[in-house]
Scaffold this active site. Structure first.
Site, PDB file in Angstrom:
ATOM      1  N   SER A 179     -51.733   5.331 -11.677  1.00 30.66           N
ATOM      2  CA  SER A 179     -52.000   4.113 -12.446  1.00 30.66           C
ATOM      3  C   SER A 179     -52.789   4.342 -13.726  1.00 30.66           C
ATOM      4  O   SER A 179     -52.738   3.511 -14.629  1.00 30.66           O
ATOM      5  CB  SER A 179     -52.731   3.104 -11.568  1.00 30.66           C
ATOM      6  OG  SER A 179     -53.929   3.657 -11.083  1.00 30.66           O
ATOM      7  N   HIS A 207     -46.965   0.933  -8.695  1.00 28.49           N
ATOM      8  CA  HIS A 207     -46.637   0.760 -10.122  1.00 28.49           C
ATOM      9  C   HIS A 207     -45.176   1.073 -10.429  1.00 28.49           C
ATOM     10  O   HIS A 207     -44.750   0.981 -11.578  1.00 28.49           O
ATOM     11  CB  HIS A 207     -47.551   1.640 -10.980  1.00 28.49           C
ATOM     12  CG  HIS A 207     -48.969   1.174 -10.935  1.00 28.49           C
ATOM     13  ND1 HIS A 207     -49.460   0.190 -11.757  1.00 28.49           N
ATOM     14  CD2 HIS A 207     -49.981   1.517 -10.109  1.00 28.49           C
ATOM     15  CE1 HIS A 207     -50.723  -0.035 -11.460  1.00 28.49           C
ATOM     16  NE2 HIS A 207     -51.074   0.754 -10.458  1.00 28.49           N
ATOM     17  N   LYS A 241     -47.915  -6.668  -8.897  1.00 28.99           N
ATOM     18  CA  LYS A 241     -47.756  -6.099 -10.238  1.00 28.99           C
ATOM     19  C   LYS A 241     -46.405  -6.566 -10.804  1.00 28.99           C
ATOM     20  O   LYS A 241     -46.301  -7.700 -11.230  1.00 28.99           O
ATOM     21  CB  LYS A 241     -47.927  -4.590 -10.174  1.00 28.99           C
ATOM     22  CG  LYS A 241     -49.288  -4.246  -9.531  1.00 28.99           C
ATOM     23  CD  LYS A 241     -49.653  -2.809  -9.625  1.00 28.99           C
ATOM     24  CE  LYS A 241     -50.842  -2.456  -8.731  1.00 28.99           C
ATOM     25  NZ  LYS A 241     -52.061  -3.197  -8.983  1.00 28.99           N
TER      26      LYS A 241
HETATM   27  N1  PLP Z   1     -51.931   1.105  -5.057  1.00 31.39           N
HETATM   28  C1  PLP Z   1     -52.056   1.395  -6.352  1.00 31.39           C
HETATM   29  C2  PLP Z   1     -51.519   2.694  -6.862  1.00 31.39           C
HETATM   30  C3  PLP Z   1     -52.670   0.484  -7.222  1.00 31.39           C
HETATM   31  O1  PLP Z   1     -52.804   0.759  -8.523  1.00 31.39           O
HETATM   32  C4  PLP Z   1     -53.159  -0.741  -6.688  1.00 31.39           C
HETATM   33  C5  PLP Z   1     -53.802  -1.769  -7.544  1.00 31.39           C
HETATM   34  O2  PLP Z   1     -54.338  -1.569  -8.556  1.00 31.39           O
HETATM   35  C6  PLP Z   1     -53.019  -0.978  -5.330  1.00 31.39           C
HETATM   36  C7  PLP Z   1     -52.396  -0.041  -4.540  1.00 31.39           C
HETATM   37  C8  PLP Z   1     -53.556  -2.217  -4.714  1.00 31.39           C
HETATM   38  O3  PLP Z   1     -52.620  -3.236  -4.849  1.00 31.39           O
HETATM   39  P1  PLP Z   1     -53.113  -4.761  -4.868  1.00 31.39           P
HETATM   40  O4  PLP Z   1     -53.581  -5.035  -6.248  1.00 31.39           O
HETATM   41  O5  PLP Z   1     -51.895  -5.513  -4.473  1.00 31.39           O
HETATM   42  O6  PLP Z   1     -54.205  -4.865  -3.860  1.00 31.39           O
END
Ligand code: PLP
Length: 393
Positions: A179, A207, A241
């Site tokens: 990310s 993502h 997202k």
């Molecule tokens: N996994 C990754 C790679 C993320 O970037 C994020 C959120 O930023 C999440 C999981 C968590 O997802 P959520 O925002 O739905 O809790």
């Protein structure tokens, strides 16, 4: 009494690491109002520009009228609403898996999955740049955790050879798209290593869901069938997202889903996803399947941004998707550049430690289907001549 808190916050201020929330005065979109100003938003994970889509809003409104605004209970009690069930079925059909299980966030999905697959006596092998939710899932599992260098399959193989043998179960854990860097895990190699060392593999497509792959299912779409068992691979996605709503999901074989329903604490002890959110997310899954041009547009614009940033001397690391970092080094420098862009009407967040390693503070551009070529050009014009020497490649 709270001197230790005051000291800590002061230290953060001094190092340019103090965080504040900024008040949004509009809906989530590419043009937003923040701090009394109109800004072009390069800070959102709403990649497909669906958060403000009228079709999703209509689906949510209809579900709210029919089923109410809240789920009212855990899915195991009485919160498993018709829109939530329909969403799970739509996700499983899209992903081509037997079943899918929806959590109230991607964070919860990762905690639940890792904690359910690994425990004391097991070994988890985790990429150094994995998302915090994967890291916390590893910690919660109480398995031995071995961190391998980012995207370094050789280092992973070495650790598996040296540390994995005596473990009861072995689990490899990785984001597919990282990310803060916008680079992609070597998934083919991870699958091969999982097969070779008899590991389970958890991959987080947060993502990538909706953006990458011909059908928008993420990096896993690029996996060729081979001498590896799909049963080893457990996939997490997020609704929060590209799908423009909220929540996370795990998809896989029916027996894994039954296992999670029976013993994953973030699932059992948390209220189910609200019916309007579930209905909107289901609509988003349909849009992703029907409108592939959205993801093609994002990737073309991101390529333009990378090319133009490189031309003005920017260090964009190994980005190859819609997330484009401009790595500048020191936190204060990233904050200064972010402010300058904002003065020119462009919202690009500065990402600082601990979100990224010390000395690699950056601007993080998040390109969406609603941006234009002109938006990208504006960014580059503002940055031209202002990128610090240390970021020049
Ligand atoms: N996994 C990754 C790679 C993320 O970037 C994020 C959120 O930023 C999440 C999981 C968590 O997802 P959520 O925002 O739905 O809790």
């Amino acid at each position: 009494m709270f001197a230790w808190i005051d000291d800590d916050l002061e230290e953060r201020r001094r190092r340019g690491l103090y965080r504040v929330r900024r008040r949004l005065q509009s809906g989530q979109a590419v043009h937003i109002r923040l701090g009394g100003r109109e800004l072009i938003n390069f800070s959102s994970n709403d990649y497909l520009a669906l958060a403000g889509d009228a079709r999703l809003a209509r689906a949510a409104a209809a579900a709210a009228r029919r089923y109410g605004c809240g789920a009212g209970a855990s899915p195991l009690v009485s919160g498993y609403s018709p829109p939530l069930r329909a969403l799970e079925r739509a996700l499983a059909a899209w992903e081509g898996t037997e079943a899918a299980l929806v959590f109230s966030s991607g964070y919860a999905a990762n905690l639940a999955l890792i904690r359910s697959l690994a425990g004391p006596g097991d070994a988890v092998f985790s990429d150094a740049l994995n998302h915090a939710s994967l890291i916390d899932g590893c910690r919660l599992s109480r398995a031995a955790v071995y961190v391998y260098r980012h995207n370094d399959a050789d280092h992973l193989a070495d650790l598996l050879r040296k540390q994995g043998r005596s473990a009861r179960r072995r689990l490899i854990v990785s984001d597919t798209v990282f990310s803060m860097d916008g680079d992609i895990a070597p998934l083919g190699q991870l699958v091969e290593l999982a097969e070779c060392f008899d590991c389970l593999l958890v991959i987080d497509e947060a993502h990538a869901t909706g953006v990458l792959g011909e059908h928008g299912r993420g990096v896993t779409e690029s996996l060729r069938p081979g001498p590896w068992s799909p049963e080893r691979v457990f996939k997490v996605g997020t609704l929060s997202k590209a799908l423009g709503t909220q929540g996370g999901f795990v998809c896989g074989p029916r027996r894994l889903i039954a296992w999670l329903i029976n013993q994953a604490r973030p699932y059992i002890f948390s209220t189910a996803l609200a019916p309007p959110t579930a209905a909107a997310a289901r609509r988003a899954v349909a849009v992703v399947q029907q409108e592939p041009e959205r993801r093609r547009r994002i990737l073309a614009l991101a390529e333009q941004l990378r090319r133009e940033l490189r031309e003005i001397g920017g260090n964009i690391g190994d980005s190859c998707c819609q997330i484009v970092p401009l790595i500048v080094g020191e936190a204060q420098q990233a904050v200064r550049l972010s402010r300058r862009l904002e003065e020119q009407g462009l919202l690009v967040p500065a990402i600082r430690p601990p979100s990224v390693p010390e000395g690699s503070a950056r601007l993080r551009f998040s390109v969406t289907a609603a941006h234009t070529e002109t938006d990208v050009k504006r960014v580059v014009e503002v940055l031209r001549g202002k990128i610090p020497m240390r970021s020049i490649v």
